[in-house]
Design an enzyme around this catalytic site. Sequence first.
Site, PDB file in Angstrom:
ATOM      1  N   ASP A   1      -5.500  -6.676   5.659  1.00  0.00           N
ATOM      2  CA  ASP A   1      -6.700  -5.928   5.294  1.00  0.00           C
ATOM      3  C   ASP A   1      -7.814  -6.909   4.947  1.00  0.00           C
ATOM      4  O   ASP A   1      -8.949  -6.828   5.450  1.00  0.00           O
ATOM      5  CB  ASP A   1      -6.347  -5.055   4.071  1.00  0.00           C
ATOM      6  CG  ASP A   1      -7.422  -4.049   3.731  1.00  0.00           C
ATOM      7  OD1 ASP A   1      -8.429  -3.980   4.456  1.00  0.00           O
ATOM      8  OD2 ASP A   1      -7.267  -3.343   2.713  1.00  0.00           O
TER       9      ASP A   1
ATOM     10  N   LYS B   1       3.172 -15.409   1.796  1.00  0.00           N
ATOM     11  CA  LYS B   1       3.057 -16.126   0.519  1.00  0.00           C
ATOM     12  C   LYS B   1       4.493 -16.413   0.092  1.00  0.00           C
ATOM     13  O   LYS B   1       4.953 -16.032  -0.993  1.00  0.00           O
ATOM     14  CB  LYS B   1       2.299 -15.235  -0.492  1.00  0.00           C
ATOM     15  CG  LYS B   1       1.902 -15.927  -1.766  1.00  0.00           C
ATOM     16  CD  LYS B   1       0.769 -16.932  -1.633  1.00  0.00           C
ATOM     17  CE  LYS B   1       0.482 -17.597  -2.953  1.00  0.00           C
ATOM     18  NZ  LYS B   1      -0.387 -18.772  -2.840  1.00  0.00           N
TER      19      LYS B   1
ATOM     20  N   TYR C   1       0.819  -1.213   0.000  1.00  0.00           N
ATOM     21  CA  TYR C   1       0.000   0.000   0.000  1.00  0.00           C
ATOM     22  C   TYR C   1       0.857   1.270   0.000  1.00  0.00           C
ATOM     23  O   TYR C   1       0.375   2.348  -0.313  1.00  0.00           O
ATOM     24  CB  TYR C   1      -0.950   0.023   1.210  1.00  0.00           C
ATOM     25  CG  TYR C   1      -2.078  -0.995   1.134  1.00  0.00           C
ATOM     26  CD1 TYR C   1      -2.218  -1.834   0.035  1.00  0.00           C
ATOM     27  CD2 TYR C   1      -2.995  -1.109   2.160  1.00  0.00           C
ATOM     28  CE1 TYR C   1      -3.231  -2.769  -0.031  1.00  0.00           C
ATOM     29  CE2 TYR C   1      -4.028  -2.041   2.100  1.00  0.00           C
ATOM     30  CZ  TYR C   1      -4.135  -2.872   1.001  1.00  0.00           C
ATOM     31  OH  TYR C   1      -5.148  -3.795   0.945  1.00  0.00           O
TER      32      TYR C   1
END
Length: 362
Positions: A248, A192, A141
Amino acid sequence: MTKKLLVLPGDGIGPEIVAEAVKVLDALRQAFGLAVELERGLIGGAAYDATGHPLPEATLDLARAADAVLLGAVGGPKWESLDISVRPEKGLLGIRAALELFANLRPAVLYPQLASASTLKAEVVSGLDIMIVRELTGGIYFGKPRGVRTLAGGERQGYNTLIYSESEIRRIGKVAFEIAMQRDRRVTSVDKANVLECTELWREVMQTLAADYPQVDLSHMYVDNAAMQLVRAPKQFDVVVTGNMFGDILSDAAAMLTGSIGMLPSASLDEQNKGMYEPIHGSAPDIAGQQVANPLATILSVAMLLRYSLGEQMLAQRIENAVQRVLELGLRTADIYSEGCQRVSTGQMGDAVVAALLEQSR
Ligand code: NAD
């Protein structure tokens, strides 16, 4: 020493729900000797209307001087056509950035009395108690370079950068481990790492940090599996720590397991545990001014404020007990109402929590 709290009611239902949280703080002052003084400030659309900016300098000064901030919510249709630089949500992002609130704590707790509010089967979610710790000021972000560029052939290409330094990972990891020490001592780090190098580093740093917390059991999970496990068997989680974007998404999914957006508080902390506390929901313009909003998420945000920024564990517990008590008594605002319960207004719910608190002082 008297602690300073800054209260920012904001927009929509913000002023109504914050008024109930202030009632609770007043009761704690009077009945339990809590030494706090409250200041009020403007943020969001209310601040824009009064000053032309959603985060006036005066509000930031008050926030910097305060020990903690309690926020209602910001935004609404009235301000949606404004330039993005002065929209209410800019005020929220601005205060988080200015106070360097890098750790977002989002508990997902399902009170047994509300088990039927969840879309999942009661046996899957009843007694659910997860704490999601989301990194809030880094990751994709905020990473640079970012933007939309035009390639040689004229095609446009959008791009963002997922970036975390070791120190950023370590400090959010520490928050998660410290919280786990006060809970069931289990941390699941979500990444990930099979695809993204940045999260491979995330996993490595978490693993190293775990050596400082031998009492805590650390496990790792890929984000796609975490999403699946959250809806399959959510009670397996205690503390979940993850980066900004994964957090989020997963924290919203976890919140929805509980079935009521009006029940869930949140905290955003800096490195000294100074924080901003707010319900996870927005300003609910559709019900603003009607005295039907549920104030419990905001009242429970006060409990988090007491626990994490003021070190008042006992008083935090008292608020949580009082909320349990009003639910046991069958009091419900419209959003959590079910047959056989007593429907109450925003103000009546706040009064009932205060009464349940005062019962504990006898
Ligand atoms: P919202 O959370 O405000 O509302 C979603 C739904 O939940 C609505 O039907 C609303 O009535 C209901 N709801 C929310 N809080 C409730 C409560 N305490 N009691 C009972 N019902 C409640 O989300 P939205 O409608 O997408 O957004 C409305 C405005 O809020 C937008 O301007 C948005 O930008 C803003 N927003 C602000 C924040 C924040 O201040 N942190 C967060 C999300 C959205």
